[in-house]
Write an enzyme that holds these catalytic residues in place. Structure first.
Site, short mmCIF file in Angstrom:
data_model
loop_
_atom_site.label_atom_id
_atom_site.label_comp_id
_atom_site.label_asym_id
_atom_site.label_seq_id
_atom_site.Cartn_x
_atom_site.Cartn_y
_atom_site.Cartn_z
N PRO A 101 0.85 -1.19 0.00
CG PRO A 101 -0.03 -1.07 2.17
CD PRO A 101 0.83 -1.92 1.28
CB ALA A 110 12.37 5.22 -0.12
CG ASP A 149 11.61 5.31 4.46
OD1 ASP A 149 11.97 4.97 5.60
OD2 ASP A 149 10.43 5.61 4.18
O1 PMV Z 1 6.96 7.52 7.54
P1 PMV Z 1 7.05 6.32 8.39
O2 PMV Z 1 5.73 5.82 8.86
O3 PMV Z 1 7.96 5.24 7.85
O4 PMV Z 1 7.75 6.77 9.79
C1 PMV Z 1 9.02 7.29 9.78
C2 PMV Z 1 9.77 6.87 11.01
C3 PMV Z 1 9.95 7.98 12.03
O5 PMV Z 1 10.96 7.50 12.92
C4 PMV Z 1 8.66 8.20 12.79
C5 PMV Z 1 10.39 9.30 11.40
C6 PMV Z 1 11.79 9.30 10.78
O6 PMV Z 1 12.11 10.26 10.04
O7 PMV Z 1 12.59 8.40 11.04
#
Ligand code: PMV
Length: 310
Positions: A101, A110, A149
């Site tokens: 999703p 990413a 990411d």
């Molecule tokens: O965007 P997500 O749901 O993958 O969350 C990011 C992870 C956090 O630690 C909350 C923010 C970050 O920049 O690492």
């Protein structure tokens, strides 16, 4: 008119944060894993080489021409990644296929930017070049992302990540099975990060140790995985969910879904990523059938994944 060619196919991983989300924003470690086949892109020459590139990803309801100043962030980001890599701006249709999703904290943006960079730079491009190009797109999507990411999208496997340092690949003796449970609730990473920041600023002496405990769970979790101690790892997931709750990013619905997963045999369950909605992860028992059935009977669409070291 001749344009540079794209490679015919490229792929990148999705990601799931196993432990350490939010704490990672404050310089603590996180443990994240690549999801195989986050996205597969294929490139096809358009009949008219002067037409703008076009991106189509039916799973994410995307079907867009790629214009630099477009209102749509995906069009702007995809165009920027291709331009950064000196790829063609015209003449190609890029088709995407994904089981993830989008906008659920599973690293879809990413994965897209890494795969786009690979379409231009090819399968043997330097990792640094791919990461740099991905970050050009990620900044358009997310402002000032940590880079976690992109690293996971490009490398896959299991990574211990501290902001600003090279990620540490974690070897795994056995593949790790997990169930990803999309809650279906929209959330904003920026909002959840700001919520934790505000609570941290109001109560630094309480939130500091909470973030330290989340970080300790990362290293204890790595030890548990390496010792193949799944009950131990599951318990650490439960603890991490409670600690994340204390930072303010869980919701009654996410708590309910964790309890549901545990009631159907999960060895542990927690929110993953920013919280507020998005996804949960559950550690299944040896036979995941009853857990999957229980989640499906509750109207959820669980995704069974297997994590292997890179
Ligand atoms: O965007 P997500 O749901 O993958 O969350 C990011 C992870 C956090 O630690 C909350 C923010 C970050 O920049 O690492």
């Amino acid at each position: 008119m001749s344009t540079p060619a794209l490679h015919p196919r490229a792929e990148a991983h999705g990601k799931v944060i196993l432990l350490g989300e939010h704490a990672v924003v404050y310089g603590r470690p996180a443990l994240a894993a690549g999801l195989p086949q986050g996205i597969v892109l294929t490139a096809h020459p358009l009949p008219n080489p002067a037409s703008l590139n076009h991106l189509s990803i039916p799973a994410w309801q995307l079907d867009l021409p790629l214009r630099p100043g477009d209102d749509h962030p995906v069009a702007r980001a995809a165009h920027a990644v291709l331009a950064h890599c000196h790829g063609p701006t015209h003449g190609w249709r890029i088709q995407g296929d994904s089981h993830l999703p989008a906008r659920a904290g599973l690293g879809s943006s990413a994965a897209l930017t890494v795969a786009l960079a690979r379409l231009v730079l090819g399968p043997h491009a330097r990792l640094e070049a791919i990461l740099e190009a991905s970050m050009v797109g990620e900044r358009i999507f997310h402002g000032a992302p940590s880079g976690l990411d992109s690293e996971i999208a490009a490398r896959g496997g299991l990574l211990r990540y501290v902001r600003g340092a090279p990620p540490e690949p974690i070897p795994l003796a056995h593949p790790l099975s997990l169930i990803v449970i999309p809650s279906g609730i929209a959330r904003s990473t920026a909002t959840e990060v700001a919520k934790v920041r505000a609570r941290h600023d109001r109560h630094p002496s309480v939130l500091g140790p909470t973030l330290d405990a989340l970080a300790a769970a990362v290293d204890a979790g790595i030890q548990a995985l390496q010792a193949a101690d799944l009950p131990g790892f599951g318990e650490l997931m439960d603890i991490a969910h409670e600690l994340l709750s204390a930072t303010g990013v869980s919701t009654p619905e996410l708590d309910r879904l964790c309890a549901l997963a545990r009631a159907h045999g999960a060895r542990g369950a927690k929110l993953t990523g920013a919280g507020g909605g998005g996804c949960l992860i559950a550690l299944p028992p040896a036979d995941p059938a009853l857990l999957l059935q229980g989640l499906e009977a509750a109207g959820l669409e669980p995704l069974a994944i297997t994590i292997t070291a890179s």
